[in-house]
Design a protein around this motif. Structure first.
Motif, PDB file in Angstrom:
ATOM      1  N   ARG A 101      13.450  11.328 -17.132  1.00  0.00           N
ATOM      2  CA  ARG A 101      12.204  11.891 -16.632  1.00  0.00           C
ATOM      3  C   ARG A 101      12.176  13.411 -16.754  1.00  0.00           C
ATOM      4  NH1 ARG A 101       9.313  10.895 -10.742  1.00  0.00           N
ATOM      5  NH2 ARG A 101       8.044  12.775 -10.757  1.00  0.00           N
ATOM      6  N   LEU A 102      13.338  14.039 -16.608  1.00  0.00           N
ATOM      7  CA  LEU A 102      13.362  15.484 -16.412  1.00  0.00           C
ATOM      8  C   LEU A 102      13.663  16.290 -17.659  1.00  0.00           C
ATOM      9  CD1 LEU A 102      13.209  17.757 -14.280  1.00  0.00           C
ATOM     10  CD2 LEU A 102      15.651  17.427 -13.886  1.00  0.00           C
ATOM     11  N   ASP A 112       9.349  18.557 -11.427  1.00  0.00           N
ATOM     12  CA  ASP A 112       8.246  18.343 -12.372  1.00  0.00           C
ATOM     13  C   ASP A 112       7.330  19.562 -12.437  1.00  0.00           C
ATOM     14  OD1 ASP A 112       8.805  15.940 -13.478  1.00  0.00           O
ATOM     15  OD2 ASP A 112       7.523  14.755 -12.164  1.00  0.00           O
ATOM     16  N   LEU A 142      16.744   9.895 -13.809  1.00  0.00           N
ATOM     17  CA  LEU A 142      16.440  11.315 -13.581  1.00  0.00           C
ATOM     18  C   LEU A 142      16.459  12.087 -14.899  1.00  0.00           C
ATOM     19  CD1 LEU A 142      16.016  13.664 -11.506  1.00  0.00           C
ATOM     20  CD2 LEU A 142      18.501  13.969 -11.565  1.00  0.00           C
ATOM     21  N   THR A 150      21.681  13.736  -7.266  1.00  0.00           N
ATOM     22  CA  THR A 150      21.252  12.463  -6.676  1.00  0.00           C
ATOM     23  C   THR A 150      22.317  11.825  -5.788  1.00  0.00           C
ATOM     24  OG1 THR A 150      21.974  11.235  -8.642  1.00  0.00           O
ATOM     25  CG2 THR A 150      19.704  12.010  -8.606  1.00  0.00           C
ATOM     26  N   TRP A 172       4.044  10.231 -16.637  1.00  0.00           N
ATOM     27  CA  TRP A 172       5.282  10.364 -17.430  1.00  0.00           C
ATOM     28  C   TRP A 172       5.284   9.363 -18.580  1.00  0.00           C
ATOM     29  CZ3 TRP A 172       9.316   7.484 -19.160  1.00  0.00           C
ATOM     30  CH2 TRP A 172      10.442   8.185 -19.604  1.00  0.00           C
ATOM     31  N   GLU A 208      12.536  11.461  -4.505  1.00  0.00           N
ATOM     32  CA  GLU A 208      11.161  11.556  -4.990  1.00  0.00           C
ATOM     33  C   GLU A 208      10.610  12.969  -4.772  1.00  0.00           C
ATOM     34  OE1 GLU A 208       9.315   8.427  -2.833  1.00  0.00           O
ATOM     35  OE2 GLU A 208       9.876   6.877  -4.279  1.00  0.00           O
ATOM     36  N   GLU A 225      12.224  15.207  -7.368  1.00  0.00           N
ATOM     37  CA  GLU A 225      11.638  14.990  -8.694  1.00  0.00           C
ATOM     38  C   GLU A 225      10.254  15.625  -8.793  1.00  0.00           C
ATOM     39  OE1 GLU A 225      11.817  10.797  -8.907  1.00  0.00           O
ATOM     40  OE2 GLU A 225      13.970  10.720  -9.304  1.00  0.00           O
ATOM     41  N   GLN A 266       3.225   9.310  -6.114  1.00  0.00           N
ATOM     42  CA  GLN A 266       4.408   9.041  -6.926  1.00  0.00           C
ATOM     43  C   GLN A 266       4.053   8.133  -8.098  1.00  0.00           C
ATOM     44  OE1 GLN A 266       7.236  10.383  -6.863  1.00  0.00           O
ATOM     45  NE2 GLN A 266       8.322   9.118  -8.326  1.00  0.00           N
TER      46      GLN A 266
END
Length: 366
Positions: free
Chosen positions: A239-240, A221, A236, A205, A8, A214, A217, A1
Motif C-alpha cells: 500500500r505504501l 497516505d 503495508l 506494525t 488504492w 489504520e 496508514e 477506510q
C-alpha cells in the motif's frame, strides 16, 4: 477506510495486472462490515516542513561487525516524495542502515550528506524509555500544547490524543498504567507529530492494534515527504511504497516496485534459472549420441563446437534478459536500445547455429 482501500485498488489497477488475494479479501471484508461504521474521525493531515534541493545522499557507505560485512559501497540519492521499503532476513543490517542515516552510528566508509531542510522523525523498534510517572497528556505536552495541522487549524494536545484513541480518562492516567501496545501508540504519536519531512519507520506494525495501524496508514497516505520503512508486513509495503531496498547475500539490491512486484520478479527469475538448468542437463545427455561414424571427423568436431557455442550463447542471452528486466528503469534509452539490439543479434545467431546442429544430427540418423 473502505474509501481509501478502493482508491488504492483503482490507483494500482493501471500499473498491475493482478492484485494480492489477501488484499482483495480485506477490501471485501470492509465492504461486508461497512454498515457498522458510525464514527466520523478526522483524517490526520499534520504539517510537514518544505524540503530543499538536497534531501539525503548516501555515497558508497559500508558497515561491518567483526568479520561480517552488512553492506558495502551502497549509494542512493533520495528524491522528493520517495517512498522506500526495506526487506531482508533478521540480522542483515536493516536497522543499522537506519541508524547510520539518522546519525546514531557512523559508517565504516563512505559519506552521508543530509540537506539543511531535512527533518527526520524516527520510529524505532525499541520504544524510548517513557517517564512512567507522567500522565499521557503531560507526556505529549512536553513538546507542545498545540499542534497546527496542514489546513492551518490549531489542534490541542487533548484533541490529537483523542484522534489516536486516547480517551479523556486515559489522558489523565499515568504512562506506567498503559499496556505495551498503548505505550507504543503514544510513542508513535510523538514520533510523527512535530513537522518532519522525512519519516523513518522500523517495523512499525509490531505490537500495534488494527485500529492504530489504520490511523498510521491514513497518516502516511497523506504525508507530503519522504518515507523509509523496514517491515515484514506485505500489506503495508504494497500500500505504501513504490521502491525497495532488498538485503541479499551479494549486497543491497534496489528494486523499482512494491513487495508483491518484487516477489513476482523473484519467482520469474527462479523459473527462468530452473528452465535453463533443465535445458543444460538435456544437452549434456544427448552428446554421446552424436558421436557416429556416419559423420566425418570435421563434422563431429563442428557439432562439439556448435554445442559449446549454443550453450554459452543461451547462458549469455538469459543473463542479458534478466539484467534488462532488473535494471530497465536505470538505463538510458541508448543503453536500452544497445542491449535490445544485441539480444536480437544473439537470437538470430542462435537460430542459425541450431539449424546447422539439427542438420548434422539428422544426417547422423540417416
Amino acid at each position: 477506510q473502505l474509501r481509501k482501500e478502493m482508491k488504492w485498488l483503482h490507483r494500482g489497477a493501471q500499473a498491475r495486472t493482478s492484485k494480492p488475494k489477501n488484499h482483495l479479501e480485506r477490501v471485501k471484508e470492509l465492504i461486508d462490515k461497512s454498515y457498522l461504521t458510525t464514527s466520523s474521525e478526522m483524517e490526520i493531515s499534520l504539517p510537514s516542513k518544505r524540503m530543499g534541493r538536497t534531501i539525503l545522499e548516501l555515497q558508497n557507505i559500508s558497515k561491518s561487525y567483526g568479520e561480517k560485512d552488512l553492506f558495502t559501497n551502497f549509494s542512493h540519492i533520495f528524491q522528493k516524495l520517495e517512498r522506500i521499503g526495506i526487506i531482508g532476513p533478521n540480522g542483515c543490517g536493516k536497522t543499522t542502515l537506519l541508524k547510520i542515516i539518522t546519525g546514531e552510528i557512523s559508517p565504516d566508509n563512505g559519506r552521508i550528506k543530509t540537506g539543511l531542510n531535512t527533518y527526520f522523525s524516527y520510529f524505532q523498534q525499541e520504544t524510548e524509555e517513557l517517564d512512567a510517572e507522567l500522565t499521557v497528556l503531560d507526556y505529549i505536552r512536553q513538546d507542545a500544547d498545540n499542534i497546527r495541522a496542514a489546513d492551518g487549524r490549531l489542534y490541542s494536545a487533548v484533541e490529537m490524543l483523542e484522534r489516536f484513541l486516547f480517551s479523556g480518562k486515559m489522558q489523565q492516567s499515568k504512562v506506567k498504567s498503559l499496556s505495551g501496545g498503548e505505550q507504543k501508540r503514544l510513542y508513535l504519536l510523538k514520533s510523527l507529530l512535530f513537522g518532519s519531512n522525512f519519516i523513518i519507520l522500523d517495523e512499525p506494525t509490531n505490537d500495534l492494534d488494527i485500529r492504530t495501524l489504520e490511523i498510521l496508514e491514513d497518516y502516511l497516505d497523506a504525508f507530503k515527504g519522504c518515507i523509509l520503512v523496514v517491515s515484514h508486513d506485505r500489506y503495508l509495503l504494497d500500500r505504501l511504497v513504490d521502491y525497495m531496498f532488498v538485503f541479499e547475500q551479494k549486497g543491497i539490491i534496489k528494486f523499482p516496485g512494491n513487495y508483491s512486484d518484487y516477489l513476482l520478479v523473484k519467482k520469474f527469475h527462479k523459473e527462468k534459472n530452473e528452465e535453463y538448468r533443465k535445458e543444460t542437463t538435456s544437452s549434456v545427455r544427448i552428446k554421446p549420441l552424436l558421436r557416429s561414424q556416419r559423420l566425418s571427423y570435421h563434422e563431429q568436431r563442428e557439432i562439439v563446437e556448435l554445442e559449446k557455442a549454443i550453450g554459452e550463447m543461451e547462458k549469455r542471452k538469459l543473463e542479458l534478459e534478466l539484467y534488462l528486466e532488473k535494471e530497465a528503469s536505470k538505463l538510458k534509452p541508448s543503453e536500452f536500445k544497445e542491449i535490445s539490439d544485441h539480444l536480437e543479434e544473439m537470437a538470430t545467431s542462435l537460430d542459425r547455429f541450431t539449424s546447422r546442429w539439427l542438420e548434422l544430427t539428422d544426417k547422423n540418423r540417416l
